[in-house]
Design a protein around this motif. Structure first.
Motif, PDB file in Angstrom:
ATOM      1  N   VAL A 101       0.859  -1.191   0.000  1.00 10.46           N
ATOM      2  CA  VAL A 101       0.000   0.000   0.000  1.00 10.46           C
ATOM      3  C   VAL A 101       0.895   1.240   0.000  1.00 10.46           C
ATOM      4  CG1 VAL A 101      -1.608   1.350   1.399  1.00 10.46           C
ATOM      5  CG2 VAL A 101      -1.938  -1.111   1.140  1.00 10.46           C
ATOM      6  N   PRO A 102       0.676   2.200  -0.912  1.00 12.95           N
ATOM      7  CA  PRO A 102       1.551   3.376  -0.957  1.00 12.95           C
ATOM      8  C   PRO A 102       1.426   4.244   0.291  1.00 12.95           C
ATOM      9  CG  PRO A 102      -0.191   3.522  -2.642  1.00 12.95           C
ATOM     10  CD  PRO A 102      -0.353   2.206  -1.958  1.00 12.95           C
ATOM     11  N   ALA A 103       2.538   4.849   0.677  1.00 10.89           N
ATOM     12  CA  ALA A 103       2.576   5.761   1.829  1.00 10.89           C
ATOM     13  C   ALA A 103       3.139   7.096   1.351  1.00 10.89           C
ATOM     14  CB  ALA A 103       3.451   5.185   2.941  1.00 10.89           C
ATOM     15  N   PRO A 104       2.380   8.191   1.507  1.00  8.41           N
ATOM     16  CA  PRO A 104       2.811   9.485   0.978  1.00  8.41           C
ATOM     17  C   PRO A 104       3.884  10.149   1.828  1.00  8.41           C
ATOM     18  CG  PRO A 104       0.749   9.722   2.158  1.00  8.41           C
ATOM     19  CD  PRO A 104       1.063   8.258   2.161  1.00  8.41           C
ATOM     20  N   ALA A 105       4.510  11.168   1.263  1.00  5.78           N
ATOM     21  CA  ALA A 105       5.457  11.989   2.022  1.00  5.78           C
ATOM     22  C   ALA A 105       4.721  12.694   3.150  1.00  5.78           C
ATOM     23  CB  ALA A 105       6.104  13.019   1.091  1.00  5.78           C
ATOM     24  N   ARG A 106       5.272  12.631   4.350  1.00  4.01           N
ATOM     25  CA  ARG A 106       4.648  13.256   5.505  1.00  4.01           C
ATOM     26  C   ARG A 106       5.708  13.835   6.441  1.00  4.01           C
ATOM     27  NH1 ARG A 106       0.782  13.462   2.865  1.00  4.01           N
ATOM     28  NH2 ARG A 106      -1.266  12.495   3.203  1.00  4.01           N
ATOM     29  N   PHE A 107       5.346  14.938   7.116  1.00  5.78           N
ATOM     30  CA  PHE A 107       6.225  15.593   8.077  1.00  5.78           C
ATOM     31  C   PHE A 107       5.620  15.481   9.474  1.00  5.78           C
ATOM     32  CE2 PHE A 107       7.590  17.238   4.102  1.00  5.78           C
ATOM     33  CZ  PHE A 107       8.938  17.544   4.257  1.00  5.78           C
ATOM     34  N   LEU A 108       6.409  14.987  10.414  1.00  2.59           N
ATOM     35  CA  LEU A 108       5.974  14.814  11.798  1.00  2.59           C
ATOM     36  C   LEU A 108       6.683  15.824  12.687  1.00  2.59           C
ATOM     37  CD1 LEU A 108       6.257  10.921  11.984  1.00  2.59           C
ATOM     38  CD2 LEU A 108       4.200  12.273  11.507  1.00  2.59           C
ATOM     39  N   PRO A 109       6.008  16.332  13.712  1.00  3.56           N
ATOM     40  CA  PRO A 109       6.625  17.323  14.592  1.00  3.56           C
ATOM     41  C   PRO A 109       7.625  16.686  15.555  1.00  3.56           C
ATOM     42  CG  PRO A 109       4.454  16.758  15.395  1.00  3.56           C
ATOM     43  CD  PRO A 109       4.608  16.045  14.088  1.00  3.56           C
ATOM     44  N   ASP A 110       8.358  17.537  16.270  1.00  5.57           N
ATOM     45  CA  ASP A 110       9.224  17.079  17.350  1.00  5.57           C
ATOM     46  C   ASP A 110       8.416  16.212  18.318  1.00  5.57           C
ATOM     47  OD1 ASP A 110      11.686  19.524  17.525  1.00  5.57           O
ATOM     48  OD2 ASP A 110       9.889  19.822  16.332  1.00  5.57           O
ATOM     49  N   PHE A 111       9.050  15.174  18.830  1.00  5.10           N
ATOM     50  CA  PHE A 111       8.469  14.307  19.864  1.00  5.10           C
ATOM     51  C   PHE A 111       7.228  13.536  19.401  1.00  5.10           C
ATOM     52  CE2 PHE A 111      10.508  17.782  22.306  1.00  5.10           C
ATOM     53  CZ  PHE A 111      11.327  17.048  23.147  1.00  5.10           C
ATOM     54  N   ASP A 112       6.976  13.433  18.102  1.00  9.20           N
ATOM     55  CA  ASP A 112       5.752  12.749  17.689  1.00  9.20           C
ATOM     56  C   ASP A 112       5.740  11.320  18.229  1.00  9.20           C
ATOM     57  OD1 ASP A 112       3.441  13.243  15.441  1.00  9.20           O
ATOM     58  OD2 ASP A 112       3.949  11.123  15.642  1.00  9.20           O
ATOM     59  N   ASN A 113       4.578  10.901  18.739  1.00 10.33           N
ATOM     60  CA  ASN A 113       4.477   9.571  19.342  1.00 10.33           C
ATOM     61  C   ASN A 113       4.745   8.447  18.359  1.00 10.33           C
ATOM     62  OD1 ASN A 113       4.084   9.941  22.065  1.00 10.33           O
ATOM     63  ND2 ASN A 113       1.863  10.067  21.917  1.00 10.33           N
ATOM     64  N   LEU A 114       4.599   8.679  17.068  1.00 11.04           N
ATOM     65  CA  LEU A 114       4.881   7.622  16.109  1.00 11.04           C
ATOM     66  C   LEU A 114       6.290   7.074  16.294  1.00 11.04           C
ATOM     67  CD1 LEU A 114       3.859   6.058  13.544  1.00 11.04           C
ATOM     68  CD2 LEU A 114       5.211   7.708  12.242  1.00 11.04           C
ATOM     69  N   VAL A 115       7.252   7.946  16.585  1.00  8.99           N
ATOM     70  CA  VAL A 115       8.640   7.501  16.709  1.00  8.99           C
ATOM     71  C   VAL A 115       9.033   7.195  18.151  1.00  8.99           C
ATOM     72  CG1 VAL A 115       9.330   8.739  14.630  1.00  8.99           C
ATOM     73  CG2 VAL A 115       9.570   9.859  16.837  1.00  8.99           C
ATOM     74  N   LEU A 116       8.071   7.268  19.083  1.00  4.00           N
ATOM     75  CA  LEU A 116       8.382   7.035  20.498  1.00  4.00           C
ATOM     76  C   LEU A 116       7.605   5.872  21.101  1.00  4.00           C
ATOM     77  CD1 LEU A 116       8.378  10.732  21.779  1.00  4.00           C
ATOM     78  CD2 LEU A 116      10.373   9.264  21.465  1.00  4.00           C
ATOM     79  N   ALA A 117       6.682   5.287  20.359  1.00  5.99           N
ATOM     80  CA  ALA A 117       5.693   4.388  20.953  1.00  5.99           C
ATOM     81  C   ALA A 117       6.070   2.913  20.891  1.00  5.99           C
ATOM     82  CB  ALA A 117       4.341   4.595  20.283  1.00  5.99           C
ATOM     83  N   HIS A 118       7.285   2.580  20.454  1.00  2.00           N
ATOM     84  CA  HIS A 118       7.709   1.188  20.377  1.00  2.00           C
ATOM     85  C   HIS A 118       9.129   1.042  20.918  1.00  2.00           C
ATOM     86  CE1 HIS A 118       4.635   1.613  17.196  1.00  2.00           C
ATOM     87  NE2 HIS A 118       4.292   0.385  17.550  1.00  2.00           N
ATOM     88  N   ALA A 119       9.367  -0.073  21.598  1.00  2.00           N
ATOM     89  CA  ALA A 119      10.728  -0.378  22.023  1.00  2.00           C
ATOM     90  C   ALA A 119      11.595  -0.683  20.814  1.00  2.00           C
ATOM     91  CB  ALA A 119      10.726  -1.565  22.990  1.00  2.00           C
ATOM     92  N   ASP A 120      11.051  -1.434  19.870  1.00  2.00           N
ATOM     93  CA  ASP A 120      11.731  -1.747  18.613  1.00  2.00           C
ATOM     94  C   ASP A 120      11.139  -0.849  17.531  1.00  2.00           C
ATOM     95  OD1 ASP A 120      12.815  -2.732  16.312  1.00  2.00           O
ATOM     96  OD2 ASP A 120      12.061  -4.775  16.540  1.00  2.00           O
ATOM     97  N   ARG A 121      11.939   0.055  17.022  1.00  2.00           N
ATOM     98  CA  ARG A 121      11.428   1.041  16.064  1.00  2.00           C
ATOM     99  C   ARG A 121      11.800   0.717  14.627  1.00  2.00           C
ATOM    100  NH1 ARG A 121      13.002   6.169  20.022  1.00  2.00           N
ATOM    101  NH2 ARG A 121      11.800   5.365  21.796  1.00  2.00           N
ATOM    102  N   THR A 122      12.233  -0.518  14.366  1.00  2.00           N
ATOM    103  CA  THR A 122      12.669  -0.852  13.015  1.00  2.00           C
ATOM    104  C   THR A 122      11.509  -0.888  12.026  1.00  2.00           C
ATOM    105  OG1 THR A 122      12.595  -3.210  13.613  1.00  2.00           O
ATOM    106  CG2 THR A 122      14.734  -2.101  13.727  1.00  2.00           C
ATOM    107  N   ARG A 123      10.272  -0.930  12.498  1.00  2.00           N
ATOM    108  CA  ARG A 123       9.145  -0.829  11.569  1.00  2.00           C
ATOM    109  C   ARG A 123       9.088   0.561  10.952  1.00  2.00           C
ATOM    110  NH1 ARG A 123       3.880  -1.886  15.018  1.00  2.00           N
ATOM    111  NH2 ARG A 123       5.327  -3.289  16.099  1.00  2.00           N
ATOM    112  N   LEU A 124       9.786   1.528  11.550  1.00  2.00           N
ATOM    113  CA  LEU A 124       9.739   2.917  11.082  1.00  2.00           C
ATOM    114  C   LEU A 124      11.052   3.438  10.544  1.00  2.00           C
ATOM    115  CD1 LEU A 124       7.664   4.288  14.056  1.00  2.00           C
ATOM    116  CD2 LEU A 124       6.874   4.100  11.693  1.00  2.00           C
ATOM    117  N   MET A 125      12.168   2.855  10.977  1.00  2.00           N
ATOM    118  CA  MET A 125      13.467   3.387  10.559  1.00  2.00           C
ATOM    119  C   MET A 125      14.540   2.334  10.729  1.00  2.00           C
ATOM    120  SD  MET A 125      14.344   5.803  13.852  1.00  2.00           S
ATOM    121  CE  MET A 125      12.613   6.060  14.285  1.00  2.00           C
ATOM    122  N   ALA A 126      15.615   2.486   9.982  1.00  2.00           N
ATOM    123  CA  ALA A 126      16.779   1.633  10.184  1.00  2.00           C
ATOM    124  C   ALA A 126      17.359   1.919  11.570  1.00  2.00           C
ATOM    125  CB  ALA A 126      17.822   1.903   9.103  1.00  2.00           C
TER     126      ALA A 126
END
Length: 363
Positions: free
Chosen positions: A258-283
């Motif tokens: 499923v395509p995912a568009p370009a998106r900008f997230l603010p400082d401290f966004d929970n998307l990048v803080l809500a998992h112990a393992d963040r490899t689903r979102l970044m290397a």
């Protein structure tokens, strides 16, 4: 037991966080669906909703805050969050033990602090009228000279349910905001939902996820036993490393293509803080580049669903510049899509700037 690929986990989380397409929703429903929004600074939830909602307007957030349908208050991980008033009233006391642990873990700060005496005094002072913490600390120091002012302030922030009082400032709160007791502001006593209800809300917003992921988000320990108790009503998967992932049966788990568009997230966004393992979102090698030495979590951008770099806005007089800093060189399609999205974001964030400019820098 079905195995979910890392890319499939990525798409599932993006779907729940309204990042596969902008969606139509009122702001209160959106904030509840997102599991709350980190709000260390007042402007961050505005940017976070702009990037997720179709036709989001600044005044929508203002109205919900002034109508006391949304609140900004200390919640998960003892950090400031934007929550619906209903979710705050339901889950603030549920988080009480984790917030108490965050406070008592800093014993050097609490020498001479007697919570049984302190909290009723602080509640009475704030019930009398909302006050900022500089003023409140001075009043408490006069009442409790044996304790340090920083310890008094931190104890009240974490142990007494408080909400920040909104104003007409652009981002709804001044830099030094005033606080009021939550029961007074909301006109009702807080309830205490079971921790199982909080875990289910987490899975709805960020699943499929492990027990360690849920603990990272909430700050509550021992959630493996809670998830085991919920297991009969959940779907259970494995990730590519063989770890168990729990999820709600009917939650969205889109195909990985499923395509995912370009998106900008603010400082401290929970998307990048809500998992112990963040490899689903970044290397994994990029994870350390998101946090500054003073523990600020940088604003990030997504390309094809992954965190591919950071961004910031600089304002000098009438000129606003949004600088995009990718971790690696971007493909051509990404440059054009990110530039277009960044231009729209800049127009929202700096509407009174005479000149708007988007710049992509290094590597």
């Amino acid at each position: 037991m079905e195995t979910l690929t890392t890319r499939r986990l990525n798409r599932a989380t993006l779907a729940r966080q309204m990042l596969l397409a902008r969606e139509r929703s009122d702001v209160v429903t959106a904030v509840e669906r997102l599991g709350g929004m980190q709000a260390q600074e007042a402007r961050h939830p505005f940017t976070g909703l702009w990037t997720r909602l179709e036709g989001f307007r600044r005044e929508d957030m203002h109205r919900a805050l002034h109508d006391r349908l949304l609140v900004r208050a200390t919640m998960m991980r003892a950090t400031l969050h934007l929550m619906s008033a209903a979710d705050y009233a339901a889950f603030r006391l549920t988080l009480g033990p984790a917030l108490a642990s965050a406070a008592t873990g800093r014993g050097d700060l609490f020498a001479g602090v007697d919570l049984d005496r302190l909290l009723p005094v602080a509640h009475a002072l704030l019930k009398e009228r909302p006050r900022d913490f500089n003023t409140l600390r001075d009043l408490l120091q006069a009442e409790f000279p044996e304790a340090g002012d920083r310890g008094l302030g931190y104890a009240v922030r974490t142990q007494l349910p408080l909400v920040m009082v909104p104003t007409e400032d652009r981002w709804a709160f001044p830099r030094t905001a005033e606080f009021a007791p939550a029961d007074v502001w909301l006109g009702a006593e807080l309830s205490r939902e079971p921790v199982e209800a909080l875990v289910l809300r987490y899975l709805a917003a960020f699943g499929p996820a492990t027990a360690a992921d849920a603990q990272t988000w909430s700050g509550i320990k021992g959630l493996r036993a809670v998830l085991d108790g919920l297991r009969p009503g959940l779907r259970v998967f494995r990730d590519e490393r063989g770890r168990e992932l729990f999820d709600l049966p009917d939650a969205p788990r889109p195909d990985e293509d499923v395509p995912a568009p370009a998106r900008f997230l603010p400082d401290f966004d929970n998307l990048v803080l809500a998992h112990a393992d963040r490899t689903r979102l970044m290397a994994e090698e990029y994870r350390g580049r998101l946090t500054t030495k003073n523990l600020r979590v940088r604003a990030t951008f997504l390309w094809d669903g992954s965190v591919c770099g950071t961004w910031q806005i600089e304002r000098k007089r009438g000129t606003a510049v949004l600088r995009i800093t990718p971790f690696e060189p971007l493909p051509g399609g990404a440059v054009s899509d990110l530039t277009e999205e960044a231009g729209a974001l800049l127009g929202f964030a700096e509407p009174d700037a005479a000149t708007l400019d988007v710049r992509i820098e290094g590597p």
